[in-house]
Design an enzyme around this catalytic site. Structure first.
Site, PDB file in Angstrom:
ATOM      1  N   ARG A 236       1.336  -1.488  -0.323  1.00  0.00           N
ATOM      2  CA  ARG A 236       0.158  -0.183   0.113  1.00  0.00           C
ATOM      3  C   ARG A 236       0.828   0.864  -0.281  1.00  0.00           C
ATOM      4  O   ARG A 236       2.031   1.258   0.629  1.00  0.00           O
ATOM      5  CB  ARG A 236      -0.660   0.021   1.529  1.00  0.00           C
ATOM      6  CG  ARG A 236      -2.031  -0.605   1.500  1.00  0.00           C
ATOM      7  CD  ARG A 236      -3.459  -0.406   0.123  1.00  0.00           C
ATOM      8  NE  ARG A 236      -4.705  -1.574   0.456  1.00  0.00           N
ATOM      9  CZ  ARG A 236      -4.197  -3.089  -0.858  1.00  0.00           C
ATOM     10  NH1 ARG A 236      -2.882  -2.899  -1.517  1.00  0.00           N
ATOM     11  NH2 ARG A 236      -5.555  -3.491  -0.006  1.00  0.00           N
ATOM     12  N   GLU A 265      -3.649   8.000  -3.751  1.00  0.00           N
ATOM     13  CA  GLU A 265      -4.094   7.601  -4.986  1.00  0.00           C
ATOM     14  C   GLU A 265      -5.780   7.976  -4.976  1.00  0.00           C
ATOM     15  O   GLU A 265      -6.552   8.294  -4.009  1.00  0.00           O
ATOM     16  CB  GLU A 265      -4.206   5.748  -4.857  1.00  0.00           C
ATOM     17  CG  GLU A 265      -3.221   4.994  -5.138  1.00  0.00           C
ATOM     18  CD  GLU A 265      -3.187   3.728  -5.147  1.00  0.00           C
ATOM     19  OE1 GLU A 265      -4.488   3.097  -5.087  1.00  0.00           O
ATOM     20  OE2 GLU A 265      -2.721   2.745  -5.016  1.00  0.00           O
ATOM     21  N   HIS A 283      -1.915   0.034  -9.766  1.00  0.00           N
ATOM     22  CA  HIS A 283      -2.340  -0.605  -8.578  1.00  0.00           C
ATOM     23  C   HIS A 283      -3.076  -1.839  -9.718  1.00  0.00           C
ATOM     24  O   HIS A 283      -4.266  -2.062  -9.495  1.00  0.00           O
ATOM     25  CB  HIS A 283      -3.298   0.021  -7.883  1.00  0.00           C
ATOM     26  CG  HIS A 283      -3.141  -0.846  -6.782  1.00  0.00           C
ATOM     27  ND1 HIS A 283      -3.787  -0.283  -5.539  1.00  0.00           N
ATOM     28  CD2 HIS A 283      -3.374  -1.697  -6.427  1.00  0.00           C
ATOM     29  CE1 HIS A 283      -3.867  -0.618  -4.262  1.00  0.00           C
ATOM     30  NE2 HIS A 283      -3.702  -1.998  -4.764  1.00  0.00           N
TER      31      HIS A 283
END
Ligand SMILES: NC(=O)c1ccc[n+]([C@@H]2O[C@H](COP(=O)([O-])OP(=O)(O)OC[C@H]3O[C@@H](n4cnc5c(N)ncnc54)[C@H](O)[C@@H]3O)[C@@H](O)[C@H]2O)c1
Length: 326
Positions: A236, A265, A283
């Site tokens: 992450r 993000e 991602h």
């Protein structure tokens, strides 16, 4: 029949399974929903199937008095306020295991892309700048025989490390637990984070985002890494202090980085985009046809089990069973 809300279209295998057991309302738009739209969608539903970029906080959970299960379409579940869900007797589930190898493969893809400057070389070739073999063109770094550092040797970290077998690497790892598989199979050594950072040529991050892993890799940690080291992050974004990483890449404290995840993000800082020594992907570490289908089925199975009153296979808040489940 139970009623469920799905915040974004997922592969049909999962939706078909859900439709056999419940009335399914899928977000009709081809985009992520705002928090207000999620609240509107889940208000009168028994189940919610959501994505890692949907923030399921106290406000969302409290807006849905009938809600019994939140099935996240991801293994990480830092987007969900699990504490509030448990308080309210709402089960939270995730999709572990099926994406383990897929995510580990992506970490390797990024590692090689950075080590051998694959993306930069592709741009160079397409731009018509390849004018002939050159002894000094696009020099990268070798992988074979080097030291690999794995931060978080859980499911994905272990799979990632095991895939180093063909490259004859020394493997170091950090984790709260001893990893017997890695120690037996690879003679891997459990290390302190600071020692791993000082010794490893490649560092790959596989911890979940928790309070104590937020900015686990910051300026101090980056400064400890070798000058020729490469950092890979498929966990992450907020596990790494992005500002410090940009500084480290600009000032060449490390050689490069491969990133699939970002701190805020979908925002990717322009400063990061301008750098040649970083490879950036959106991602997509679990994004294969096979894995996304399996994730859809598992998320649906979790949701159905929870709604039917049985324990979902991947419940992440078992404390909910000591509370009065709705
Ligand atoms: N980029 C993507 O698309 C993608 C895909 C899948 C998973 N992920 C991320 O990868 C993470 C890991 O997934 P997993 O299935 O391997 O989880 P896991 O729970 O099996 O492994 C995580 C490991 O990290 C360890 N850990 C926790 N805190 C630590 C710390 N401070 N220092 C060292 N180790 C620590 C745990 O003990 C555990 O062994 C997920 O939480 C998710 O955020 C990202």
């Amino acid at each position: 029949m139970y009623s469920v809300f799905v915040t974004r279209r997922i592969p049909d295998d999962g939706l078909e399974l859900l439709r056999k057991h419940s009335r399914v309302h899928v977000n009709p738009c081809d985009r992520s929903l705002t928090k207000e739209e999620i609240i509107e969608g889940v208000r009168d539903k028994d189940g919610l199937l959501c994505l890692l970029n949907d923030t399921i906080d106290r406000e969302v959970i409290e807006s849905a008095p009938k809600l019994r299960v939140i099935a996240n379409y991801a293994v990480g579940y830092n987007n969900i306020d699990v504490k509030t869900a448990s308080e309210k007797g709402v089960m939270v589930t995730n999709t572990p295991d099926v994406l383990t190898d897929t995510t580990a493969e992506m970490a390797w893809a990024l590692l090689f892309a950075v080590a051998r400057r694959v993306v930069e070389s592709d741009r160079y070739t397409r731009d018509g700048r390849f004018t002939g073999w050159d002894p000094m063109l696009m020099l990268g770094v070798d992988v074979t025989g080097k030291t690999l550092g794995v931060i978080g040797a859980g499911r994905i970290g272990t799979a990632f490390a095991l895939k180093s077998r063909g490259f004859n690497m020394k493997v170091l790892y950090t984790d709260q637990h001893v990893n017997a598989v890695l120690e037996k199979e690879l003679h891997a050594e459990k290390a302190e984070l600071q020692d791993l950072l000082e010794d490893a040529d490649f560092v790959s991050i596989h911890v979940p985002l928790l309070d104590d892993t937020y900015h686990l890799i910051g300026e101090n940690e980056l400064r400890r890494m070798k000058k020729n080291a490469i950092l890979i992050n498929t966990s992450r974004g907020a596990v790494v202090d992005e500002k410090a990483l940009i500084k480290a890449l600009k000032e060449k404290w490390i050689t490069g980085a491969g990133l699939d995840v970002y701190e805020h993000e979908p925002h990717v800082p322009d400063e990061l985009k301008k750098l040649d020594n970083v490879v950036l992907t959106p991602h997509i570490a679990s994004a294969t046809f096979e894995t996304r289908r399996k994730m859809a089925v598992i998320a649906a199975e979790n949701l159905i089990a929870g709604l039917n009153g049985t324990r979902p296979p991947n419940c992440v808040n078992p404390e909910v069973y000591t509370k009065k489940v709705k």
